[in-house]
Scaffold this motif. Structure first.
Motif, PDB file in Angstrom:
ATOM      1  N   ALA A 173     -20.639  12.835 -16.848  1.00  0.00           N
ATOM      2  CA  ALA A 173     -20.425  12.491 -15.441  1.00  0.00           C
ATOM      3  C   ALA A 173     -19.793  13.670 -14.689  1.00  0.00           C
ATOM      4  O   ALA A 173     -20.142  13.928 -13.539  1.00  0.00           O
TER       5      ALA A 173
ATOM      6  N   VAL B 230      -8.523   4.581 -19.063  1.00  0.00           N
ATOM      7  CA  VAL B 230      -9.446   3.806 -19.896  1.00  0.00           C
ATOM      8  C   VAL B 230      -9.583   4.418 -21.285  1.00  0.00           C
ATOM      9  O   VAL B 230      -9.443   3.737 -22.296  1.00  0.00           O
TER      10      VAL B 230
ATOM     11  N   TYR C 196     -21.317  15.664 -11.585  1.00  0.00           N
ATOM     12  CA  TYR C 196     -20.503  15.707 -10.364  1.00  0.00           C
ATOM     13  C   TYR C 196     -20.377  17.149  -9.853  1.00  0.00           C
ATOM     14  O   TYR C 196     -20.553  17.412  -8.657  1.00  0.00           O
TER      15      TYR C 196
ATOM     16  N   ARG D  87     -21.409   6.367 -12.855  1.00  0.00           N
ATOM     17  CA  ARG D  87     -21.892   6.836 -14.165  1.00  0.00           C
ATOM     18  C   ARG D  87     -20.849   6.603 -15.250  1.00  0.00           C
ATOM     19  O   ARG D  87     -21.192   6.248 -16.385  1.00  0.00           O
ATOM     20  N   PHE D  88     -19.587   6.825 -14.911  1.00  0.00           N
ATOM     21  CA  PHE D  88     -18.515   6.602 -15.890  1.00  0.00           C
ATOM     22  C   PHE D  88     -18.526   5.148 -16.364  1.00  0.00           C
ATOM     23  O   PHE D  88     -18.531   4.870 -17.568  1.00  0.00           O
TER      24      PHE D  88
ATOM     25  N   LYS E  88      -8.460  13.392  -7.048  1.00  0.00           N
ATOM     26  CA  LYS E  88      -9.216  12.271  -7.635  1.00  0.00           C
ATOM     27  C   LYS E  88      -9.782  12.662  -9.002  1.00  0.00           C
ATOM     28  O   LYS E  88     -10.453  13.687  -9.136  1.00  0.00           O
ATOM     29  N   PRO E  89      -9.532  11.827 -10.027  1.00  0.00           N
ATOM     30  CA  PRO E  89      -9.999  12.168 -11.365  1.00  0.00           C
ATOM     31  C   PRO E  89     -11.460  11.770 -11.604  1.00  0.00           C
ATOM     32  O   PRO E  89     -11.915  10.727 -11.142  1.00  0.00           O
ATOM     33  N   VAL E  90     -12.169  12.631 -12.328  1.00  0.00           N
ATOM     34  CA  VAL E  90     -13.501  12.300 -12.834  1.00  0.00           C
ATOM     35  C   VAL E  90     -13.447  12.464 -14.346  1.00  0.00           C
ATOM     36  O   VAL E  90     -12.962  13.491 -14.841  1.00  0.00           O
ATOM     37  N   CYS E  91     -13.923  11.447 -15.072  1.00  0.00           N
ATOM     38  CA  CYS E  91     -13.835  11.458 -16.530  1.00  0.00           C
ATOM     39  C   CYS E  91     -15.229  11.403 -17.160  1.00  0.00           C
ATOM     40  O   CYS E  91     -16.182  10.980 -16.522  1.00  0.00           O
ATOM     41  N   GLU E  92     -15.291  11.791 -18.412  1.00  0.00           N
ATOM     42  CA  GLU E  92     -16.516  11.848 -19.222  1.00  0.00           C
ATOM     43  C   GLU E  92     -17.332  13.081 -18.841  1.00  0.00           C
ATOM     44  O   GLU E  92     -17.794  13.207 -17.697  1.00  0.00           O
TER      45      GLU E  92
ATOM     46  N   PRO F 234     -21.093  12.137  -4.138  1.00  0.00           N
ATOM     47  CA  PRO F 234     -20.949  12.629  -5.518  1.00  0.00           C
ATOM     48  C   PRO F 234     -19.826  11.944  -6.297  1.00  0.00           C
ATOM     49  O   PRO F 234     -19.984  11.661  -7.490  1.00  0.00           O
ATOM     50  N   TYR F 235     -18.705  11.670  -5.637  1.00  0.00           N
ATOM     51  CA  TYR F 235     -17.607  11.033  -6.374  1.00  0.00           C
ATOM     52  C   TYR F 235     -17.964   9.595  -6.755  1.00  0.00           C
ATOM     53  O   TYR F 235     -17.726   9.157  -7.887  1.00  0.00           O
TER      54      TYR F 235
ATOM     55  N   ASN G 279      -6.963   9.277 -16.868  1.00  0.00           N
ATOM     56  CA  ASN G 279      -8.037   8.637 -17.629  1.00  0.00           C
ATOM     57  C   ASN G 279      -7.463   7.459 -18.406  1.00  0.00           C
ATOM     58  O   ASN G 279      -7.414   7.477 -19.637  1.00  0.00           O
TER      59      ASN G 279
END
Lengths: 235, 235
Positions: A71, A52, A75, B100-101, A64-68, B93-94, A50
């Motif tokens: 979201a 940012v 997801y 969205r992020f 693969k990263p997903v942040c927040e 989805p990703y 992350n």
């Protein structure tokens, strides 16, 4: 569970947003590796995942990263779909819009109100911040009851959904404010429906699965308050 | 279009969030009644439709209000589905999570940066705020280019999608900052890919359909600056 890939969560046990993500995964029955982070000394994996915001939570799925958290929860709901995975967001577009509206309200207004109470340096200041918090909670009473459609949860059903997670993840901090300062942000006298829902929510398996260790929030709050006090004294 | 019910938008021509909603409806080919609001003297319909925030935009669909542009755009995408309606959010989805992020990043960081420039009372202060805005925009350059996958838009295709709307609705204000102060927040030298995208975006039919009347933003900015100056003088 086949085909879901490796799932890792970077979180802290005191972050409501990380608790929200972990509850979403619990609801879906997705197992994951949990890596507790030190927010006072951020690790390489957190910073790399992350870059940012450098904040928890981060969901890492198949590398693969997903942040927040907002979201991430969406997801999780959109990736793990099908009959074996309960839906987190409501099915109806209008119900979804209402849930998203109030979830954003909670993260914007309620989080600020909680921090205000936590940060207050005097009893007088705290009383004012509690009053402000009650003003934030007041419009939620009828609106959230409408979402529940006579059922146990704001999902409009008997199991928790998006809006339940959105507010429910903050209940642990509200409990901490009660234990530290005797403050009731969701008060049975003022907002009886929310208070009854909060009791039900904390009894769910999802909530119990992620409940922070005893005193962890009090200890973290103590560190924060010491930092704030030092910053105020240095001015 | 059958079965869509009555659609009304409460907005102002200078609100990027209202422009975002109107562009989403344009992309879907949904016709609507547009009611311009006076934010300095809020009307009954606005207050009744969005009692919590009393802000534009509000979408009223079949008599039911939806508030907050992020919730509205997703509602529009989820209600008007099917072969005749282009998708606004990506299918994967990703990709949705990434969109969205960054949409949340834009609304959080870029809006604050724009307001900072607009509010600056001196040239020195403005220079600092422009520098801060460049720092906000910098991480978007490569990230948004990745979303576009070599195509014209951040949707990853040849027509605009969620992230295009998220950033694109703010371009009119960036143009206004340029005309008022000679400031380039998205600068071809610093962020050439974003700058090229911005040119393409402003040429789309969706953007042209909602472009604010000439000078409306400058006039609104003048009113805001007068209010801020009076407030500062009264301190």
């Amino acid at each position: 569970m086949g085909g879901q890939g490796d799932v890792t969560v970077l979180g802290t046990v005191v972050s409501p947003f990380a608790l929200r993500v972990r509850m979403a995964l619990y609801l879906k029955g997705v197992s994951y590796e949990y890596l507790e982070q030190n927010v006072f000394d951020k690790g390489e994996l957190l910073v790399a995942s992350n870059p940012v915001h450098k904040k928890v939570p981060v969901l890492i799925h198949g590398g693969k990263p997903v942040c927040e958290s907002v979201a991430i929860v969406q997801y999780v709901d959109e990736f793990w779909t099908g009959a074996e995975f309960p839906s987190i967001l409501p099915a109806d577009p209008y119900d979804r819009a209402v849930a998203r509206f109030w979830a954003a309200y909670v993260d914007d207004k309620l989080v600020a109100a909680v921090l205000g109470i936590l940060r207050a340096a005097t009893q007088e200041e705290r009383d004012k911040k509690v009053e402000a918090a009650h003003a934030v909670v007041a419009p939620m009473e009828e609106a959230f009851a409408t979402c529940s459609k006579g059922k146990a949860f704001f999902s409009g059903g008997d199991s928790v959904g998006y809006l339940d997670l959105a507010l429910g993840c903050h209940l642990f901090w509200l409990e901490t404010l009660r234990s530290m300062f005797g403050v009731n942000v969701i008060d049975a006298g003022r907002t009886p429906q929310l208070a009854a829902w909060a009791e039900r929510f904390l009894e769910t398996k999802a909530a119990k699965a992620v409940a922070p260790p005893a005193n962890s929030m009090e200890e973290y709050a103590g560190k924060l308050r010491a930092i704030w006090a030092a910053a105020a004294a240095a001015k």
